[in-house]
Design a protein around this motif. Structure first.
Motif, short mmCIF file in Angstrom:
data_model
loop_
_atom_site.label_atom_id
_atom_site.label_comp_id
_atom_site.label_asym_id
_atom_site.label_seq_id
_atom_site.Cartn_x
_atom_site.Cartn_y
_atom_site.Cartn_z
N ALA A 18 0.84 -1.21 0.00
CA ALA A 18 0.00 0.00 0.00
C ALA A 18 0.88 1.26 0.00
O ALA A 18 0.58 2.22 -0.73
CB ALA A 18 -0.94 -0.01 1.19
N CYS A 19 1.94 1.26 0.78
CA CYS A 19 2.84 2.43 0.81
C CYS A 19 3.51 2.63 -0.54
O CYS A 19 3.63 3.77 -1.02
CB CYS A 19 3.89 2.28 1.91
SG CYS A 19 3.21 2.50 3.56
N PHE A 20 3.95 1.55 -1.17
CA PHE A 20 4.55 1.66 -2.49
C PHE A 20 3.53 2.21 -3.50
O PHE A 20 3.86 3.09 -4.29
CB PHE A 20 5.08 0.30 -2.98
CG PHE A 20 5.64 0.36 -4.37
CD1 PHE A 20 6.93 0.82 -4.59
CD2 PHE A 20 4.87 -0.03 -5.46
CE1 PHE A 20 7.44 0.90 -5.88
CE2 PHE A 20 5.38 0.05 -6.75
CZ PHE A 20 6.67 0.51 -6.96
N ALA A 21 2.31 1.70 -3.44
CA ALA A 21 1.27 2.16 -4.36
C ALA A 21 0.96 3.63 -4.14
O ALA A 21 0.83 4.40 -5.10
CB ALA A 21 0.00 1.31 -4.21
N VAL A 22 0.85 4.06 -2.89
CA VAL A 22 0.57 5.47 -2.59
C VAL A 22 1.73 6.35 -3.08
O VAL A 22 1.51 7.43 -3.65
CB VAL A 22 0.30 5.67 -1.08
CG1 VAL A 22 0.32 7.14 -0.70
CG2 VAL A 22 -1.03 5.04 -0.71
N ALA A 23 2.97 5.90 -2.89
CA ALA A 23 4.12 6.68 -3.37
C ALA A 23 4.11 6.78 -4.90
O ALA A 23 4.36 7.86 -5.46
CB ALA A 23 5.42 6.03 -2.89
N ALA A 24 3.80 5.68 -5.57
CA ALA A 24 3.72 5.70 -7.04
C ALA A 24 2.61 6.63 -7.51
O ALA A 24 2.79 7.40 -8.47
CB ALA A 24 3.52 4.29 -7.58
N ILE A 25 1.47 6.57 -6.83
CA ILE A 25 0.35 7.44 -7.19
C ILE A 25 0.73 8.90 -6.99
O ILE A 25 0.45 9.75 -7.85
CB ILE A 25 -0.90 7.08 -6.36
CG1 ILE A 25 -1.46 5.74 -6.85
CG2 ILE A 25 -1.96 8.17 -6.43
CD1 ILE A 25 -2.52 5.17 -5.94
N ALA A 26 1.37 9.21 -5.89
CA ALA A 26 1.79 10.59 -5.62
C ALA A 26 2.76 11.08 -6.69
O ALA A 26 2.63 12.21 -7.18
CB ALA A 26 2.42 10.69 -4.23
N LEU A 27 3.70 10.23 -7.08
CA LEU A 27 4.65 10.60 -8.12
C LEU A 27 3.94 10.88 -9.44
O LEU A 27 4.21 11.90 -10.10
CB LEU A 27 5.70 9.49 -8.31
CG LEU A 27 6.72 9.71 -9.41
CD1 LEU A 27 7.60 10.92 -9.09
CD2 LEU A 27 7.57 8.46 -9.61
N VAL A 28 3.03 10.02 -9.84
CA VAL A 28 2.31 10.23 -11.09
C VAL A 28 1.43 11.48 -11.01
O VAL A 28 1.34 12.25 -11.97
CB VAL A 28 1.47 8.98 -11.47
CG1 VAL A 28 0.58 9.27 -12.67
CG2 VAL A 28 2.39 7.80 -11.76
N GLN A 29 0.82 11.73 -9.85
CA GLN A 29 0.00 12.94 -9.68
C GLN A 29 0.86 14.20 -9.83
O GLN A 29 0.43 15.19 -10.43
CB GLN A 29 -0.71 12.93 -8.32
CG GLN A 29 -1.80 11.93 -8.20
CD GLN A 29 -3.04 12.31 -9.02
OE1 GLN A 29 -3.02 13.09 -9.95
NE2 GLN A 29 -4.16 11.72 -8.64
N VAL A 30 2.06 14.16 -9.27
CA VAL A 30 2.97 15.30 -9.41
C VAL A 30 3.34 15.50 -10.88
O VAL A 30 3.34 16.63 -11.38
CB VAL A 30 4.24 15.11 -8.53
CG1 VAL A 30 5.33 16.10 -8.89
CG2 VAL A 30 3.88 15.22 -7.06
#
Length: 167
Positions: A18-30
């Motif tokens: 979940a942490c990896f997925a949230v980090a990936a999502i945050a990166l793509v959102q940026v």
């Protein structure tokens, strides 16, 4: 004891995934935000519906990637049949709801992807709930906030009960 150890491992991997997925999502959102607000115009021009579709895909990624912890849990307990049956049922539900959404509601990518993301969220919660109850404790649903923060939901519930009895 083995079930509790497997459950602890499941929680650990669920947090990691979940942490990896949230980090990936945050990166793509940026990246999407930078693209939209680039000083000399968007590098990759996108209309609003494409941005919404991409955000739905990211949400689906969060749930599907996190759900890998449940599949690993059942495979680790040598319950591949159970893992595969659950996977097949939810895959069928995703496609059926997506087909219904496109044919009966709105024939857009957002409707199709929204159906997949919604069933992925349900799948992740159902699997989490099933694994939580199968560990041998009570059947009440755990404190998801405590689990996400890295705590043990059983210990959090015991501490809350102790505080309540002290009052």
């Amino acid at each position: 004891a083995i079930r509790q150890q497997a459950y602890s491992s499941y929680l650990r991997f669920l947090r990691v995934y979940a942490c990896f997925a949230v980090a990936a999502i945050a990166l793509v959102q940026v990246i999407l935000a930078l693209n939209k607000h680039w000083p000399h115009g968007a590098v990759l021009p996108m209309d609003e519906s494409l941005l919404i579709a991409l955000q739905i895909i990211l949400l689906q990624f969060l749930f599907q990637f996190s759900n890998s912890a449940a599949l690993g849990y059942w495979n680790g307990l040598e319950r591949q049949r159970q893992a595969n049956v659950r996977l097949a049922i939810f895959l069928l539900l995703k496609h059926a709801l997506a087909l219904w959404a496109v044919l009966r509601w709105d024939s857009t990518a957002i409707a199709y992807l929204g159906a997949f993301a919604a069933v992925s969220a349900v799948e992740c919660l159902v699997n989490f709930s099933h694994i939580y109850r199968a560990r041998g404790g009570d059947s009440t649903f755990p404190n998801l906030a405590a689990t996400a923060a890295g705590g043990d939901p059983d210990r959090t519930e015991r501490n809350n009960a102790r505080r309540q009895s002290a009052l």
